[in-house]
Enzyme design. Structure first.
Site, mmCIF file in Angstrom:
data_model
loop_
_atom_site.group_PDB
_atom_site.id
_atom_site.type_symbol
_atom_site.label_atom_id
_atom_site.label_comp_id
_atom_site.label_asym_id
_atom_site.label_seq_id
_atom_site.Cartn_x
_atom_site.Cartn_y
_atom_site.Cartn_z
ATOM 1 N N TYR A 80 -19.362 12.703 32.436
ATOM 2 C CA TYR A 80 -18.912 13.596 31.370
ATOM 3 C C TYR A 80 -18.597 12.795 30.100
ATOM 4 O O TYR A 80 -19.060 13.123 29.009
ATOM 5 C CB TYR A 80 -17.679 14.408 31.810
ATOM 6 N N GLU A 110 -12.976 10.875 23.805
ATOM 7 C CA GLU A 110 -13.422 11.398 25.098
ATOM 8 C C GLU A 110 -12.752 10.648 26.247
ATOM 9 O O GLU A 110 -12.425 11.233 27.267
ATOM 10 C CB GLU A 110 -14.955 11.312 25.211
ATOM 11 N N ASP A 118 -18.187 19.809 32.529
ATOM 12 C CA ASP A 118 -16.898 19.576 33.181
ATOM 13 C C ASP A 118 -16.530 20.841 33.939
ATOM 14 O O ASP A 118 -17.326 21.769 34.037
ATOM 15 C CB ASP A 118 -15.823 19.152 32.165
#
Ligand code: SF4
Length: 209
Positions: A119, A40, A137
């Site tokens: 996020y 991520e 997002d």
């Protein structure tokens, strides 16, 4: 309270996701918190296919925060050079590893790490642990703002509250499906004719009027 349309979207999305999930190395079962975090962290501002080119090799070289502590920033930057922003990313990873033996498991604490926003924090905890957290997002925002065009709020705080309400217990499956749906169907140029939501999506209804 969840509306009938919201419930329907949630169920339809989960069903669609079961048949259409994209496969990436970081989505394999039993990935650790660190391994999902690395993915991520790299996926911010970088397409998934690019991340795939370095991900496994990076984890082979740096399988935990311990190896990152031992590495120099130059070694880290070299390993992630194909992704771009390598010096900034290497420096942030080094800072994180130098100050933590383990990654935090609270979103607020993860968000205190350098270059980690909401996020990345939520996606890491949801995809690694199944935590029931919203993943929002720009692509996900596009989906929600179309389907729920009449109730989608403007402020970021309200958008998070809205999405938080929709995330079911199957949070991991739901959020992965949402990301895939935004990438494959509800794209910038949406494929509405192929979409399960075209019976109730407000954006589509307005296009038809
Ligand atoms: S109907 Fe079109 S705009 Fe609405 S969710 Fe589906 S793809 Fe997106």
């Amino acid at each position: 309270m969840t509306s009938e349309t919201e419930r329907r979207f949630r169920n339809d999305l989960l069903e669609w996701g079961r048949k259409n999930r994209r496969e990436y190395s970081w989505r394999e079962p039993d990935r650790t918190l660190y391994e999902v975090f690395v993915a991520e962290f790299f996926l911010t501002q970088t397409p998934a296919d690019n991340v795939e080119t370095v991900y496994s090799e990076f984890l082979g070289q740096f399988p935990s925060l311990d190896e990152i502590v031992e590495a120099s920033e130059d070694e880290l930057a070299e390993a992630i050079e194909p992704l771009g922003f390598q010096n900034m990313r290497a420096s942030a990873l080094k800072q994180i590893a130098s100050s933590h033996d383990h990654l935090p498991t609270e979103p607020e604490l993860l968000m205190e790490l350098p270059r980690v926003g909401r996020y990345v924090a939520n996606a890491t905890l949801c995809f690694a642990r199944g935590d029931r957290l919203p993943v929002l997002d720009r692509n996900v925002e596009r989906v929600y703002s179309r389907v729920f065009r009449d109730t989608w709020p403007e402020s970021e705080a309200e958008q998070f509250a809205f999405t938080e309400r929709l995330v079911p217990d199957e949070a991991r499956a739901y959020n992965l499906a949402l990301l895939d749906f935004g990438a494959l169907i509800c794209q910038t140029e949406p494929l509405c004719e192929q979409c399960f939501a075209n019976e109730y999506c407000i954006y589509f209804r307005e296009l038809e009027e």
